[in-house]
Motif scaffolding. Structure first.
Motif, PDB file in Angstrom:
ATOM      1  N   ILE A 152       6.899   0.721   6.142  1.00 12.91           N
ATOM      2  CA  ILE A 152       5.984   0.647   4.995  1.00 12.91           C
ATOM      3  C   ILE A 152       6.708   1.105   3.728  1.00 12.91           C
ATOM      4  O   ILE A 152       6.545   0.498   2.665  1.00 12.91           O
ATOM      5  N   ALA A 153       7.535   2.140   3.831  1.00 11.69           N
ATOM      6  CA  ALA A 153       8.306   2.593   2.675  1.00 11.69           C
ATOM      7  C   ALA A 153       9.270   1.507   2.211  1.00 11.69           C
ATOM      8  O   ALA A 153       9.414   1.259   1.003  1.00 11.69           O
ATOM      9  N   LEU A 154       9.906   0.833   3.146  1.00 12.99           N
ATOM     10  CA  LEU A 154      10.809  -0.269   2.812  1.00 12.99           C
ATOM     11  C   LEU A 154      10.044  -1.417   2.151  1.00 12.99           C
ATOM     12  O   LEU A 154      10.498  -1.996   1.159  1.00 12.99           O
ATOM     13  N   LEU A 155       8.884  -1.736   2.696  1.00  6.71           N
ATOM     14  CA  LEU A 155       8.050  -2.782   2.106  1.00  6.71           C
ATOM     15  C   LEU A 155       7.654  -2.411   0.680  1.00  6.71           C
ATOM     16  O   LEU A 155       7.658  -3.254  -0.219  1.00  6.71           O
ATOM     17  N   ASN A 156       7.343  -1.142   0.455  1.00  7.65           N
ATOM     18  CA  ASN A 156       6.997  -0.677  -0.884  1.00  7.65           C
ATOM     19  C   ASN A 156       8.165  -0.858  -1.845  1.00  7.65           C
ATOM     20  O   ASN A 156       7.977  -1.271  -2.995  1.00  7.65           O
ATOM     21  N   GLN A 157       9.381  -0.588  -1.382  1.00  3.29           N
ATOM     22  CA  GLN A 157      10.564  -0.785  -2.219  1.00  3.29           C
ATOM     23  C   GLN A 157      10.717  -2.255  -2.600  1.00  3.29           C
ATOM     24  O   GLN A 157      11.038  -2.581  -3.746  1.00  3.29           O
ATOM     25  N   HIS A 158      10.493  -3.142  -1.640  1.00  2.00           N
ATOM     26  CA  HIS A 158      10.577  -4.581  -1.921  1.00  2.00           C
ATOM     27  C   HIS A 158       9.486  -4.999  -2.894  1.00  2.00           C
ATOM     28  O   HIS A 158       9.734  -5.779  -3.823  1.00  2.00           O
ATOM     29  N   LEU A 159       8.282  -4.485  -2.689  1.00  2.00           N
ATOM     30  CA  LEU A 159       7.160  -4.835  -3.560  1.00  2.00           C
ATOM     31  C   LEU A 159       7.421  -4.398  -4.999  1.00  2.00           C
ATOM     32  O   LEU A 159       7.087  -5.122  -5.939  1.00  2.00           O
ATOM     33  N   ALA A 160       8.041  -3.249  -5.175  1.00  2.00           N
ATOM     34  CA  ALA A 160       8.286  -2.716  -6.515  1.00  2.00           C
ATOM     35  C   ALA A 160       9.199  -3.603  -7.353  1.00  2.00           C
ATOM     36  O   ALA A 160       9.080  -3.626  -8.580  1.00  2.00           O
ATOM     37  N   VAL A 161      10.073  -4.368  -6.707  1.00  2.00           N
ATOM     38  CA  VAL A 161      11.021  -5.199  -7.458  1.00  2.00           C
ATOM     39  C   VAL A 161      10.808  -6.694  -7.216  1.00  2.00           C
ATOM     40  O   VAL A 161      11.559  -7.519  -7.747  1.00  2.00           O
ATOM     41  N   ALA A 162       9.811  -7.046  -6.455  1.00  2.00           N
ATOM     42  CA  ALA A 162       9.591  -8.460  -6.105  1.00  2.00           C
ATOM     43  C   ALA A 162       9.122  -9.254  -7.321  1.00  2.00           C
ATOM     44  O   ALA A 162       8.397  -8.735  -8.175  1.00  2.00           O
ATOM     45  N   PRO A 163       9.519 -10.517  -7.377  1.00  2.00           N
ATOM     46  CA  PRO A 163       8.957 -11.385  -8.410  1.00  2.00           C
ATOM     47  C   PRO A 163       7.445 -11.532  -8.177  1.00  2.00           C
ATOM     48  O   PRO A 163       6.966 -11.323  -7.054  1.00  2.00           O
ATOM     49  N   PRO A 164       6.687 -11.869  -9.210  1.00  2.00           N
ATOM     50  CA  PRO A 164       5.227 -11.906  -9.099  1.00  2.00           C
ATOM     51  C   PRO A 164       4.693 -12.726  -7.921  1.00  2.00           C
ATOM     52  O   PRO A 164       3.775 -12.275  -7.234  1.00  2.00           O
ATOM     53  N   GLN A 165       5.264 -13.893  -7.665  1.00  2.00           N
ATOM     54  CA  GLN A 165       4.778 -14.723  -6.553  1.00  2.00           C
ATOM     55  C   GLN A 165       4.984 -14.034  -5.220  1.00  2.00           C
ATOM     56  O   GLN A 165       4.097 -14.019  -4.369  1.00  2.00           O
ATOM     57  N   GLN A 166       6.151 -13.454  -5.018  1.00  2.00           N
ATOM     58  CA  GLN A 166       6.427 -12.778  -3.757  1.00  2.00           C
ATOM     59  C   GLN A 166       5.571 -11.516  -3.625  1.00  2.00           C
ATOM     60  O   GLN A 166       5.051 -11.219  -2.550  1.00  2.00           O
ATOM     61  N   ALA A 167       5.407 -10.784  -4.712  1.00  2.00           N
ATOM     62  CA  ALA A 167       4.556  -9.585  -4.686  1.00  2.00           C
ATOM     63  C   ALA A 167       3.134  -9.958  -4.303  1.00  2.00           C
ATOM     64  O   ALA A 167       2.493  -9.266  -3.506  1.00  2.00           O
ATOM     65  N   ALA A 168       2.635 -11.059  -4.840  1.00  2.00           N
ATOM     66  CA  ALA A 168       1.279 -11.505  -4.506  1.00  2.00           C
ATOM     67  C   ALA A 168       1.176 -11.861  -3.027  1.00  2.00           C
ATOM     68  O   ALA A 168       0.187 -11.530  -2.369  1.00  2.00           O
ATOM     69  N   ARG A 169       2.202 -12.522  -2.486  1.00  2.00           N
ATOM     70  CA  ARG A 169       2.177 -12.872  -1.061  1.00  2.00           C
ATOM     71  C   ARG A 169       2.232 -11.613  -0.191  1.00  2.00           C
ATOM     72  O   ARG A 169       1.533 -11.517   0.820  1.00  2.00           O
ATOM     73  N   ILE A 170       3.055 -10.651  -0.581  1.00  2.00           N
ATOM     74  CA  ILE A 170       3.139  -9.392   0.172  1.00  2.00           C
ATOM     75  C   ILE A 170       1.776  -8.709   0.173  1.00  2.00           C
ATOM     76  O   ILE A 170       1.273  -8.304   1.223  1.00  2.00           O
ATOM     77  N   LEU A 171       1.185  -8.565  -1.015  1.00  2.00           N
ATOM     78  CA  LEU A 171      -0.123  -7.912  -1.097  1.00  2.00           C
ATOM     79  C   LEU A 171      -1.181  -8.681  -0.323  1.00  2.00           C
ATOM     80  O   LEU A 171      -2.045  -8.080   0.317  1.00  2.00           O
ATOM     81  N   GLY A 172      -1.124 -10.002  -0.374  1.00  2.00           N
ATOM     82  CA  GLY A 172      -2.082 -10.805   0.385  1.00  2.00           C
ATOM     83  C   GLY A 172      -2.001 -10.510   1.871  1.00  2.00           C
ATOM     84  O   GLY A 172      -3.018 -10.409   2.555  1.00  2.00           O
ATOM     85  N   GLN A 173      -0.786 -10.337   2.378  1.00  2.00           N
ATOM     86  CA  GLN A 173      -0.622 -10.031   3.795  1.00  2.00           C
ATOM     87  C   GLN A 173      -1.017  -8.592   4.114  1.00  2.00           C
ATOM     88  O   GLN A 173      -1.628  -8.328   5.144  1.00  2.00           O
ATOM     89  N   VAL A 174      -0.684  -7.672   3.236  1.00  2.00           N
ATOM     90  CA  VAL A 174      -1.048  -6.265   3.444  1.00  2.00           C
ATOM     91  C   VAL A 174      -2.559  -6.106   3.478  1.00  2.00           C
ATOM     92  O   VAL A 174      -3.105  -5.371   4.295  1.00  2.00           O
ATOM     93  N   LEU A 175      -3.246  -6.819   2.596  1.00  2.00           N
ATOM     94  CA  LEU A 175      -4.692  -6.661   2.453  1.00  2.00           C
ATOM     95  C   LEU A 175      -5.502  -7.613   3.309  1.00  2.00           C
ATOM     96  O   LEU A 175      -6.738  -7.533   3.313  1.00  2.00           O
ATOM     97  N   ASP A 176      -4.852  -8.501   4.058  1.00  2.00           N
ATOM     98  CA  ASP A 176      -5.577  -9.440   4.903  1.00  2.00           C
ATOM     99  C   ASP A 176      -6.479  -8.661   5.856  1.00  2.00           C
ATOM    100  O   ASP A 176      -6.002  -7.802   6.602  1.00  2.00           O
ATOM    101  N   PRO A 177      -7.802  -8.939   5.836  1.00  2.00           N
ATOM    102  CA  PRO A 177      -8.712  -8.146   6.648  1.00  2.00           C
ATOM    103  C   PRO A 177      -8.489  -8.277   8.155  1.00  2.00           C
ATOM    104  O   PRO A 177      -8.763  -7.338   8.903  1.00  2.00           O
TER     105      PRO A 177
END
Length: 124
Positions: free
Chosen positions: A17-42
């Motif tokens: 999760i810490a590694l994922l957070n590091q990727h999210l912090a520098v990800a381009p907007p499209q990739q960040a949105a996809r990451i968040l979509g997967q993290v928040l998928d119910p």
């Protein structure tokens, strides 16, 4: 049969999760949105899995508190945390369509997004 060390698994999960957070912090907007979509998928996301894990921990602690091995506040605090996470997930689920929209290619949009004032609303 594979034998898992649950404590090592918990450490590895936290590291992932810490590694994922590091990727999210520098990800381009499209990739960040996809990451968040997967993290928040119910159904399959981290938030739902964490909520379930905390709820399981609360049930475990309830048994220990009932036996007098832990103060009841420990169980009540874990239960409250599980409930709060559940309500947060429900609030986010109400916006799943908006989150999914972010994962689509913004270059195909004919109208650029319009910024809006940030207003905090809490629904429960």
């Amino acid at each position: 049969m594979t034998v898992y060390d649950p404590e090592a698994l918990a450490r590895q999960t936290a590291q992932q999760i810490a590694l994922l957070n590091q990727h999210l912090a520098v990800a381009p907007p499209q990739q960040a949105a996809r990451i968040l979509g997967q993290v928040l998928d119910p159904a399959t996301g981290i938030l739902g899995a964490l909520t379930t894990l905390v709820a399981t921990g609360a049930r475990f602690e309830q048994d220990r508190a009932s036996a007098g091995l832990l103060p009841p506040e420990v169980w009540l605090t874990l239960g409250r945390a599980a409930n709060e996470l559940h309500y947060i997930a429900l609030d986010l689920d109400n916006h799943a369509e908006d989150i999914q929209r972010l994962t689509r290619d913004q270059q195909t949009a004919t109208v650029p997004p319009v910024p809006s004032a940030l207003v905090a609303r809490r629904h429960r």
